[in-house]
Structure formats: structure tokens, C-alpha cells
Design a protein around this motif. Structure first.
Motif, PDB file in Angstrom:
ATOM      1  N   GLY A 255       0.807  -1.210   0.000  1.00 48.66           N
ATOM      2  CA  GLY A 255       0.000   0.000   0.000  1.00 48.66           C
ATOM      3  C   GLY A 255       0.839   1.259   0.000  1.00 48.66           C
ATOM      4  N   CYS A 256       1.840   1.322   0.870  1.00 48.80           N
ATOM      5  CA  CYS A 256       2.674   2.526   0.985  1.00 48.80           C
ATOM      6  C   CYS A 256       3.475   2.806  -0.284  1.00 48.80           C
ATOM      7  CB  CYS A 256       3.633   2.392   2.162  1.00 48.80           C
ATOM      8  SG  CYS A 256       2.843   2.408   3.782  1.00 48.80           S
ATOM      9  N   THR A 257       3.839   1.761  -1.010  1.00 49.09           N
ATOM     10  CA  THR A 257       4.752   1.941  -2.141  1.00 49.09           C
ATOM     11  C   THR A 257       4.061   1.972  -3.504  1.00 49.09           C
ATOM     12  OG1 THR A 257       5.137  -0.465  -2.212  1.00 49.09           O
ATOM     13  CG2 THR A 257       6.672   0.863  -0.919  1.00 49.09           C
ATOM     14  N   GLU A 258       2.763   1.594  -3.551  1.00 49.91           N
ATOM     15  CA  GLU A 258       2.142   1.474  -4.872  1.00 49.91           C
ATOM     16  C   GLU A 258       0.763   2.106  -4.994  1.00 49.91           C
ATOM     17  OE1 GLU A 258       2.292  -2.473  -6.448  1.00 49.91           O
ATOM     18  OE2 GLU A 258       4.344  -2.847  -5.770  1.00 49.91           O
ATOM     19  N   ILE A 259       0.184   2.586  -3.900  1.00 47.50           N
ATOM     20  CA  ILE A 259      -1.176   3.133  -3.952  1.00 47.50           C
ATOM     21  C   ILE A 259      -1.150   4.628  -3.668  1.00 47.50           C
ATOM     22  CG2 ILE A 259      -3.490   3.026  -2.931  1.00 47.50           C
ATOM     23  CD1 ILE A 259      -3.106   0.158  -2.358  1.00 47.50           C
ATOM     24  N   SER A 260      -2.019   5.363  -4.335  1.00 49.46           N
ATOM     25  CA  SER A 260      -2.084   6.817  -4.162  1.00 49.46           C
ATOM     26  C   SER A 260      -2.613   7.173  -2.774  1.00 49.46           C
ATOM     27  CB  SER A 260      -3.006   7.429  -5.215  1.00 49.46           C
ATOM     28  OG  SER A 260      -4.341   6.984  -5.027  1.00 49.46           O
ATOM     29  N   ASP A 261      -2.268   8.402  -2.334  1.00 46.67           N
ATOM     30  CA  ASP A 261      -2.726   8.880  -1.028  1.00 46.67           C
ATOM     31  C   ASP A 261      -4.243   8.843  -0.914  1.00 46.67           C
ATOM     32  OD1 ASP A 261      -0.082   9.422  -0.743  1.00 46.67           O
ATOM     33  OD2 ASP A 261      -0.351  11.448   0.031  1.00 46.67           O
ATOM     34  N   ALA A 262      -4.901   9.246  -1.977  1.00 45.28           N
ATOM     35  CA  ALA A 262      -6.356   9.340  -1.941  1.00 45.28           C
ATOM     36  C   ALA A 262      -6.988   7.991  -1.635  1.00 45.28           C
ATOM     37  CB  ALA A 262      -6.865   9.879  -3.274  1.00 45.28           C
ATOM     38  N   LYS A 263      -6.439   6.927  -2.172  1.00 47.15           N
ATOM     39  CA  LYS A 263      -6.997   5.602  -1.939  1.00 47.15           C
ATOM     40  C   LYS A 263      -6.506   4.992  -0.619  1.00 47.15           C
ATOM     41  CE  LYS A 263      -7.930   4.428  -6.748  1.00 47.15           C
ATOM     42  NZ  LYS A 263      -7.646   3.544  -7.893  1.00 47.15           N
ATOM     43  N   LEU A 264      -5.305   5.360  -0.220  1.00 49.06           N
ATOM     44  CA  LEU A 264      -4.794   4.843   1.052  1.00 49.06           C
ATOM     45  C   LEU A 264      -5.634   5.313   2.230  1.00 49.06           C
ATOM     46  CD1 LEU A 264      -0.897   5.197   0.871  1.00 49.06           C
ATOM     47  CD2 LEU A 264      -2.206   3.071   0.995  1.00 49.06           C
ATOM     48  N   GLY A 265      -6.054   6.561   2.159  1.00 46.84           N
ATOM     49  CA  GLY A 265      -6.728   7.153   3.317  1.00 46.84           C
ATOM     50  C   GLY A 265      -5.708   7.840   4.210  1.00 46.84           C
ATOM     51  N   SER A 266      -6.170   8.804   4.968  1.00 47.75           N
ATOM     52  CA  SER A 266      -5.243   9.655   5.733  1.00 47.75           C
ATOM     53  C   SER A 266      -4.465   8.889   6.803  1.00 47.75           C
ATOM     54  CB  SER A 266      -6.020  10.804   6.389  1.00 47.75           C
ATOM     55  OG  SER A 266      -7.016  10.293   7.265  1.00 47.75           O
ATOM     56  N   TYR A 267      -5.101   7.902   7.432  1.00 47.65           N
ATOM     57  CA  TYR A 267      -4.408   7.219   8.536  1.00 47.65           C
ATOM     58  C   TYR A 267      -3.269   6.343   8.012  1.00 47.65           C
ATOM     59  CZ  TYR A 267      -3.658   5.054  13.046  1.00 47.65           C
ATOM     60  OH  TYR A 267      -3.084   4.645  14.230  1.00 47.65           O
ATOM     61  N   ILE A 268      -3.555   5.539   6.984  1.00 45.84           N
ATOM     62  CA  ILE A 268      -2.500   4.684   6.436  1.00 45.84           C
ATOM     63  C   ILE A 268      -1.402   5.536   5.824  1.00 45.84           C
ATOM     64  CG2 ILE A 268      -1.946   2.902   4.735  1.00 45.84           C
ATOM     65  CD1 ILE A 268      -4.775   1.850   5.010  1.00 45.84           C
ATOM     66  N   ALA A 269      -1.790   6.554   5.056  1.00 46.86           N
ATOM     67  CA  ALA A 269      -0.787   7.418   4.421  1.00 46.86           C
ATOM     68  C   ALA A 269       0.100   8.090   5.467  1.00 46.86           C
ATOM     69  CB  ALA A 269      -1.480   8.464   3.557  1.00 46.86           C
ATOM     70  N   GLY A 270      -0.524   8.521   6.567  1.00 46.47           N
ATOM     71  CA  GLY A 270       0.263   9.142   7.643  1.00 46.47           C
ATOM     72  C   GLY A 270       1.266   8.184   8.241  1.00 46.47           C
ATOM     73  N   LYS A 271       0.862   6.920   8.413  1.00 49.32           N
ATOM     74  CA  LYS A 271       1.794   5.914   8.934  1.00 49.32           C
ATOM     75  C   LYS A 271       2.925   5.656   7.940  1.00 49.32           C
ATOM     76  CE  LYS A 271       0.235   4.740  12.981  1.00 49.32           C
ATOM     77  NZ  LYS A 271       1.082   4.832  14.201  1.00 49.32           N
ATOM     78  N   CYS A 272       2.597   5.601   6.661  1.00 48.37           N
ATOM     79  CA  CYS A 272       3.642   5.386   5.642  1.00 48.37           C
ATOM     80  C   CYS A 272       4.686   6.493   5.713  1.00 48.37           C
ATOM     81  CB  CYS A 272       3.015   5.368   4.245  1.00 48.37           C
ATOM     82  SG  CYS A 272       1.858   4.011   3.941  1.00 48.37           S
ATOM     83  N   ARG A 273       4.219   7.730   5.858  1.00 44.53           N
ATOM     84  CA  ARG A 273       5.129   8.887   5.860  1.00 44.53           C
ATOM     85  C   ARG A 273       6.010   8.936   7.094  1.00 44.53           C
ATOM     86  NH1 ARG A 273       0.574  11.571   3.560  1.00 44.53           N
ATOM     87  NH2 ARG A 273       0.973  12.118   1.374  1.00 44.53           N
ATOM     88  N   GLN A 274       5.641   8.201   8.113  1.00 41.37           N
ATOM     89  CA  GLN A 274       6.514   8.156   9.287  1.00 41.37           C
ATOM     90  C   GLN A 274       7.838   7.457   8.980  1.00 41.37           C
ATOM     91  OE1 GLN A 274       4.663   6.556  12.801  1.00 41.37           O
ATOM     92  NE2 GLN A 274       2.884   7.903  12.665  1.00 41.37           N
ATOM     93  N   TYR A 275       7.876   6.684   7.896  1.00 39.74           N
ATOM     94  CA  TYR A 275       9.067   5.867   7.609  1.00 39.74           C
ATOM     95  C   TYR A 275       9.737   6.187   6.275  1.00 39.74           C
ATOM     96  CZ  TYR A 275       6.865   3.457  11.455  1.00 39.74           C
ATOM     97  OH  TYR A 275       6.297   3.180  12.667  1.00 39.74           O
ATOM     98  N   ILE A 276       8.974   6.595   5.270  1.00 40.68           N
ATOM     99  CA  ILE A 276       9.571   6.988   3.987  1.00 40.68           C
ATOM    100  C   ILE A 276       8.779   8.154   3.404  1.00 40.68           C
ATOM    101  CG2 ILE A 276      10.434   4.664   3.404  1.00 40.68           C
ATOM    102  CD1 ILE A 276       8.009   4.430   1.483  1.00 40.68           C
ATOM    103  N   ASN A 277       9.371   8.808   2.433  1.00 39.35           N
ATOM    104  CA  ASN A 277       8.668   9.832   1.673  1.00 39.35           C
ATOM    105  C   ASN A 277       7.977   9.139   0.504  1.00 39.35           C
ATOM    106  OD1 ASN A 277       7.758  11.934   0.111  1.00 39.35           O
ATOM    107  ND2 ASN A 277       9.685  13.079   0.124  1.00 39.35           N
TER     108      ASN A 277
END
Length: 285
Positions: A255-277
Motif C-alpha cells: 500500500g505505501c509503495t504502490e497506492i495513491s494517497d487518496a486511496k490509502l486514506g489519511s491514517y495509512i498514508a500518515g503511517k507510511c510517511r513516518q518511515y519513507i517519503n
């Protein structure tokens, strides 16, 4: 008249309570509570200590009262009970002090021992020298990896199918060894996507993200919401389902590496950003 009756009842109650055996029992109860709190760290240690000192105060009063009444008591069973109550009080006091300070002593002893068993995780090995391929390290830094990757091995493998135990593997992460093994790839975008995927497995296990019920729930919902996401993870051979590896950590890495922010949702996207850009990687859908 009413006050006199109340006073008489209070006097009678105190007369009943103020005997050495009963005070001893009260001291035992307070001591038990205090020692239990101290041992289990249920409340601040100072509060537990004060509770035990209260028990000692009650016991001390009972001790004095017991001596006085024992002297006045005639021989026989009542006198033996008084003597027994008198003997019990200092024993309770000693037990209280030992019980209160023993947990601290044991903790301090553990602190002085070698630390190899602290924060032990069955997936971890004792610290070993870290091997990091300069190119892979550079790519990880390009992805703006934020979590501690200095103890992470970054290695190229010439035989990913054998090392990763999957014929189609381009990379894999071994948590027990804290190691990412990568297949060489001239396509920088593909290399970075796979490296980020494996690095997120590392971040997942290190930070125990499986305990984040909101994250796990949102990832499962994401997997169920988008057929293309399910197909992407299934691949051409259904590897994860067949191997029993379809776990939330895979949903997170994909999810973090292949799905757009809009589809990830704010919570998952926020967790992804804690570890990579995640903006460093193109979204596939």
C-alpha cells in the motif's frame, strides 16, 4: 441524649477494636495491601511505602497496647493470646519492610547484570556487524527513510529465488537477521519500490505495528475495497495466499509503495510517511 448514645457506641466499638489480636489483623491487612502494591507496581512506590508505614504505625500502637494488657491479663488462654499478638507485631513489621524493599533491590540487581536479555525479542539475534551495500544505502536515503536503518543489513543477492525461497522474488526481508536481500535491477524506480517495500517490513516489525488495531483494520478494508489491489498482491502465482504470507505487513508494504494517497486514506498514508517519503515513488493506481 442522642450524642451520648453515639459516643457510647463509638466507645464500645473502640473497646472492641483496641485489642492486640485485632490490631495485629488490621496491621496484617494494611501490610499485605502495601506489599502487593509495591511488588506489582500498581501505584507509585512512595504511596505503597506510606501504606506500609501506616501498617507499622498501627502495629506499633498494637504492640504498646499488647504489652500493657498482657501485663494486666491473668494467666491462661487470654494471656497466651496477648503474648502471641505481641510477638507477631515485630515479625509483621520486619516482613513489611523486607517485602517493600525487596522488589527494588531485585530490580537494581537486574540493572547491574549484563543487558543481553533486556528487550529480548525472539526474532532478534545478538548484535552483529552490519553490512550495507553503498548503492542500496544511497537509495534508502533517497527515499528519506526515517527509522533507524543503521542496524539493517542491505545486501545484493545473485540468487534471489533461492535466498528468498520464491521463484519470482526481487527482494526479501529477514527479521531474525535484520537483513534485506535485493536482486540487482537497472530500473531505478523498480529498485526503489522494492527496497522501500522491504524496508517497511523492517519498520513494521521493529515498531510492532501489528498492535495498531486502527492501522490493521484500515489495511484489511483497503484490501477488500479495491480488486486491483487484491490482484496486485495475488500476482501471477498466488504466492502469499499459498504460502500463508498474506499478512497485514504485506498490505502495508504494498500500500505505501504502490497506492495513491487518496486511496490509502489519511491514517495509512500518515503511517507510511513516518518511515519513507511516499512521494518519491510513483503510484500504480
Amino acid at each position: 441524649m442522642k450524642k451520648a448514645i453515639i459516643a457510647a457506641h463509638i466507645k464500645k466499638l473502640l473497646g472492641w477494636l483496641l485489642t492486640a489480636p485485632k490490631i495485629t489483623i488490621i496491621a496484617i491487612l494494611i501490610t499485605t495491601i502495601g506489599v502487593n502494591w509495591s511488588s506489582n507496581a500498581a501505584i507509585p512506590h512512595q504511596v505503597a511505602t506510606n501504606t506500609i508505614y501506616t501498617a507499622l504505625g498501627v502495629g506499633g500502637f498494637g504492640f504498646i497496647l499488647s504489652i500493657v494488657r498482657t501485663v494486666k491479663t491473668e494467666k491462661g488462654r487470654p494471656r497466651r493470646i496477648k503474648i502471641l499478638g505481641t510477638i507477631m507485631i515485630p515479625i509483621i513489621g520486619a516482613a513489611a519492610l523486607i517485602g517493600n524493599h525487596l522488589p527494588i533491590y531485585m530490580f537494581n540487581q537486574q540493572q547491574e547484570e549484563p543487558q543481553q536479555f533486556q528487550n529480548f525479542d525472539i526474532r532478534q539475534k545478538p548484535t552483529q556487524p552490519v553490512t550495507q551495500d553503498p548503492e542500496l544505502l544511497s537509495e534508502l536515503q533517497y527515499l528519506e527513510a526515517t527509522y533507524d536503518y543503521h542496524k539493517l543489513n542491505l545486501i545484493y543477492t545473485d540468487n534471489p529465488a533461492a535466498d528468498c525461497k520464491w521463484d519470482l522474488a526481487d527482494g526479501c526481508y529477514f527479521d531474525f537477521q535484520k537483513t534485506i536481500k535485493m536482486k540487482r535491477n537497472n530500473n531505478k524506480t523498480a529498485l526503489r519500490t522494492i527496497l522501500a517495500h522491504e524496508y517497511l517490513h523492517y519498520a513494521w516489525y521493529e515498531n510492532h505495528l501489528d498492535t495498531d488495531s486502527r492501522l490493521v483494520s484500515d489495511l484489511i478494508a483497503l484490501y477488500g475495497r479495491y480488486p486491483e489491489f487484491r490482484q496486485r498482491i495475488a500476482g501471477v502465482d498466488g504466492h502469499y495466499q499459498a504460502s500463508g504470507g498474506l499478512l497485514p505487513t504485506e498490505l502495508f508494504s504494498y500500500g505505501c509503495t504502490e497506492i495513491s494517497d487518496a486511496k490509502l486514506g489519511s491514517y495509512i498514508a500518515g503511517k507510511c510517511r513516518q518511515y519513507i517519503n511516499i512521494n518519491k515513488l510513483p503510484a500504480l493506481f
